[in-house]
Design a protein around this motif. Structure first.
Motif, short mmCIF file in Angstrom:
data_model
loop_
_atom_site.label_atom_id
_atom_site.label_comp_id
_atom_site.label_asym_id
_atom_site.label_seq_id
_atom_site.Cartn_x
_atom_site.Cartn_y
_atom_site.Cartn_z
N MET A 44 0.85 -1.17 0.00
CA MET A 44 0.00 0.00 0.00
C MET A 44 0.90 1.24 0.00
N ASN A 45 0.69 2.13 -0.98
CA ASN A 45 1.57 3.30 -1.01
C ASN A 45 1.14 4.33 0.04
N ASN A 46 2.04 5.24 0.31
CA ASN A 46 1.87 6.19 1.41
C ASN A 46 0.65 7.09 1.24
N SER A 47 0.38 7.56 0.00
CA SER A 47 -0.77 8.44 -0.20
C SER A 47 -2.07 7.69 0.02
N HIS A 48 -2.09 6.39 -0.33
CA HIS A 48 -3.29 5.59 -0.09
C HIS A 48 -3.52 5.42 1.41
N VAL A 49 -2.45 5.20 2.15
CA VAL A 49 -2.56 5.06 3.61
C VAL A 49 -3.09 6.37 4.20
N GLU A 50 -2.57 7.49 3.73
CA GLU A 50 -3.04 8.80 4.23
C GLU A 50 -4.52 8.99 3.96
N GLU A 51 -4.99 8.58 2.78
CA GLU A 51 -6.42 8.67 2.43
C GLU A 51 -7.25 7.80 3.37
N GLU A 52 -6.78 6.58 3.61
CA GLU A 52 -7.50 5.66 4.50
C GLU A 52 -7.58 6.23 5.92
N VAL A 53 -6.48 6.78 6.40
CA VAL A 53 -6.46 7.37 7.75
C VAL A 53 -7.43 8.55 7.81
N ALA A 54 -7.47 9.38 6.78
CA ALA A 54 -8.40 10.52 6.75
C ALA A 54 -9.85 10.04 6.78
N LYS A 55 -10.16 8.99 6.03
CA LYS A 55 -11.52 8.42 6.05
C LYS A 55 -11.86 7.89 7.44
N LEU A 56 -10.89 7.24 8.06
CA LEU A 56 -11.10 6.70 9.40
C LEU A 56 -11.40 7.80 10.40
N VAL A 57 -10.68 8.91 10.30
CA VAL A 57 -10.92 10.06 11.18
C VAL A 57 -12.37 10.53 11.03
N GLU A 58 -12.86 10.62 9.81
CA GLU A 58 -14.25 11.05 9.58
C GLU A 58 -15.25 10.09 10.22
N GLU A 59 -14.99 8.79 10.11
CA GLU A 59 -15.91 7.80 10.68
C GLU A 59 -15.87 7.83 12.21
N ILE A 60 -14.71 8.05 12.79
CA ILE A 60 -14.61 8.15 14.25
C ILE A 60 -15.36 9.39 14.72
N LYS A 61 -15.25 10.48 13.99
CA LYS A 61 -16.00 11.70 14.34
C LYS A 61 -17.50 11.44 14.25
N ARG A 62 -17.93 10.68 13.24
CA ARG A 62 -19.36 10.39 13.05
C ARG A 62 -19.90 9.51 14.18
N LEU A 63 -19.13 8.52 14.58
CA LEU A 63 -19.61 7.54 15.56
C LEU A 63 -19.26 7.88 17.01
N GLY A 64 -18.24 8.70 17.20
CA GLY A 64 -17.72 8.96 18.54
C GLY A 64 -18.39 10.13 19.23
N ALA A 65 -17.91 10.38 20.43
CA ALA A 65 -18.39 11.49 21.26
C ALA A 65 -17.22 11.96 22.11
N PRO A 66 -17.27 13.21 22.57
CA PRO A 66 -16.18 13.70 23.42
C PRO A 66 -16.08 12.89 24.71
N ASN A 67 -14.84 12.56 25.09
CA ASN A 67 -14.61 11.88 26.36
C ASN A 67 -14.38 12.93 27.45
#
Length: 82
Positions: free
Chosen positions: A1-24
């Motif tokens: 997996m190239n680095n830019s693809h990993v960065e894209e995946e991490v950015a998508k993950l951040v969005e999903e955590i924001k959608r599903l998560g809540a402030p601790n």
């Protein structure tokens, strides 16, 4: 997996955590691994959720206890945005 693809995946993950998560208690967005893993949209987006989580942790985008998370034993582990 190239680095830019990993960065894209991490950015998508951040969005999903924001959608599903809540402030601790510290005001950081957090979500239980089990909630993240069981979410249908997350399952559709990520072929290798655990690998993406590890890449995000390595880049200090998020944190969680331990080296790796497994469905079942780690369902109650918090995944916390940094």
């Amino acid at each position: 997996m190239n680095n830019s693809h990993v960065e894209e995946e991490v950015a998508k993950l951040v969005e999903e955590i924001k959608r599903l998560g809540a402030p601790n208690a510290d005001g950081k967005i957090a979500v239980k691994f089990g909630v993240l893993f069981a979410d249908e949209r997350v399952a559709d987006i990520f072929e290798a959720l655990v690998g993406t989580l590890r890449a995000a942790k390595k880049r200090k985008v998020l944190t969680f206890e331990g080296e790796m998370l497994l469905q079942g034993p780690h369902d109650l582990v918090d995944v916390i945005m940094l």
